[in-house]
Structure formats: structure tokens, C-alpha cells
Design an enzyme around this catalytic site. Structure first.
Site, mmCIF file in Angstrom:
data_model
loop_
_atom_site.group_PDB
_atom_site.id
_atom_site.type_symbol
_atom_site.label_atom_id
_atom_site.label_comp_id
_atom_site.label_asym_id
_atom_site.label_seq_id
_atom_site.Cartn_x
_atom_site.Cartn_y
_atom_site.Cartn_z
ATOM 1 N N GLU A 11 -63.375 -20.424 -14.665
ATOM 2 C CA GLU A 11 -63.012 -19.304 -15.524
ATOM 3 C C GLU A 11 -61.681 -18.715 -15.079
ATOM 4 O O GLU A 11 -61.206 -18.959 -13.961
ATOM 5 C CB GLU A 11 -64.130 -18.248 -15.453
ATOM 6 C CG GLU A 11 -63.917 -17.004 -16.292
ATOM 7 C CD GLU A 11 -63.696 -17.295 -17.756
ATOM 8 O OE1 GLU A 11 -62.562 -17.693 -18.122
ATOM 9 O OE2 GLU A 11 -64.635 -17.135 -18.549
ATOM 10 N N HIS A 55 -71.704 -22.253 -19.609
ATOM 11 C CA HIS A 55 -72.836 -22.059 -18.699
ATOM 12 C C HIS A 55 -73.899 -21.163 -19.327
ATOM 13 O O HIS A 55 -73.640 -20.404 -20.277
ATOM 14 C CB HIS A 55 -72.350 -21.456 -17.388
ATOM 15 C CG HIS A 55 -71.718 -20.101 -17.554
ATOM 16 N ND1 HIS A 55 -72.460 -18.938 -17.710
ATOM 17 C CD2 HIS A 55 -70.419 -19.720 -17.600
ATOM 18 C CE1 HIS A 55 -71.649 -17.907 -17.830
ATOM 19 N NE2 HIS A 55 -70.394 -18.357 -17.780
#
Length: 214
Positions: free
Chosen positions: A84, A11
Site C-alpha cells: 500500500e 486483502h
């Protein structure tokens, strides 16, 4: 045997990345620079054949994938398995705060002890199992095609290790740069590495942040 080609991207930048603050499962948006990085990524991949787009369901990864997918007029499918690592009570703290408040736990984390999990969080072993299962599931849907997965630093670290057969505690010598382009090949036998950390689409050099901030 047909392979699945994977574009694995981290990201764009967030304010917590800049602050070296642990994000984990905390849902933090891209900052202005992160959105610029995502736009640069979209331009770089505009002519790349991409058959499907997948992202973590956390907004920083989803927004990054959407920037690219819009150029291809395709939807982005989210998958919680691409999130994550969950850092439990570490989340929201900076690296310095963790070292001061939880020195023993911080040391175990930094030494990459495979079965260590921050209270309320995941161990590296748990993260590895989750990520590899998710990528295997998605890649198996697209033999002979190319997919993009927008993920996080810790997820990319696991994928690199899986592709190169490195153990979880091996020292890292590869970068996990925001919106870098990483190329993998998948077959039912596992992952292979094609290219890593292509940042030619970025003209700044501030992106190589560790999974601790992801």
C-alpha cells in the site's frame, strides 16, 4: 503476442478498515470477517487456473493470497512493490483525526494532489511509479499464463487507472471492495481492463472501503 491474465484482489478486512484508520505500511492482520472473506475468495477461485501467486509483503495481503494458494497447492511470493501507499505520519489516525489535526494536508490528500506526500510518506506519483513497475515485472514473467496478485486499495486504484488510462486526479467511480475479484490483461504495451469488483462470492455488503483505509 501472448498476454498475461491478472487476478488482482484486495486483502480481506482488518479492524483498522472498520475504524477508518489509515494503515499504509503498518502491518495489520486480517480480522475474523477478513479471514472469512479470504476463505470465500479461495472457494470462488478453487477451479480457476492460476499459475503463480504474488502478494504484498504486508500480512493482510499475504494471508489473503495464502488462503487461495492453499487450494492450488502453490506458494505465495511476496513483493514489496505491491505494498500500500506509505502514509507516513498519517498512519494510525482515523479520517476524522486527520481532518482535525492536519486540515491542509488532509485536504490535499482528499483532493488527490498528485505530488502531495504526507510527511514521511509517498505521493500518488511515487505510488504509481512503484506499483506499475512491480506489476510489469511480475506479469512479464508469465506470458500466456494467469497470475494472482493480492494487494491493497490504493494499489488497485492505480491499476484501474493504468488499465483505463485515467489520470490520477480523476474522480473515482469504481469500487475497491475487500476480496473483490478484478481481472486485467497485461502486454508489454500496458494493462487492459477485463472485469472489476466481482463480489459474487460474498454475501455481505460492507466491503467497499477506500484506499485511505488500506
Amino acid at each position: 503476442m501472448q498476454v498475461t491474465r491478472i487476478l488482482a484482489v484486495r486483502h480481506g478486512e482488518t479492524e483498522w478498515n472498520r475504524d477508518t484508520r489509515i494503515q499504509g505500511h503498518t502491518d495489520i492482520d486480517l480480522n475474523e470477517h477478513g479471514r472469512w472473506q479470504a476463505a470465500q475468495l479461495a472457494q470462488a477461485l478453487a477451479d480457476e487456473p492460476i499459475d503463480a501467486f504474488y502478494a504484498s509483503d504486508l500480512s493482510r495481503a499475504l494471508e489473503t493470497a495464502q488462503a487461495v494458494a492453499r487450494r492450488h497447492d502453490k506458494p505465495v511470493h511476496t513483493h514489496a512493490g505491491l505494498r500500500e501507499r506509505c502514509f507516513g505520519r498519517f498512519e494510525g489516525h482515523t479520517w476524522a483525526e486527520l481532518e482535525a489535526r492536519y486540515p491542509e494536508e488532509s485536504t490535499a490528500w482528499r483532493k488527490r494532489v498528485p505530488d502531495f506526500a504526507p510527511p514521511g510518506g509517498e505521493s500518488l506519483l511515487q505510488l504509481q511509479d512503484r506499483v506499475v513497475r512491480a506489476v510489469n515485472e511480475l506479469a512479464a514473467r508469465h506470458p500466456g499464463e494467469q497470475i494472482l496478485v493480492a494487494v491493497h486499495g490504493g494499489v488497485l486504484d492505480i491499476l484501474y487507472r493504468a488499465a483505463t488510462r485515467l489520470e490520477l486526479q480523476a474522480p473515482r467511480s469504481w469500487e475497491l471492495t475487500n476480496t473483490a475479484i478484478n481481472r486485467l490483461l497485461w502486454t508489454p504495451e500496458g494493462l487492459g481492463l477485463v472485469g472489476w469488483a466481482d463480489t459474487g462470492h460474498l454475501n455481505t455488503g460492507n466491503g467497499a472501503l477506500d484506499e485511505q483505509t488500506a
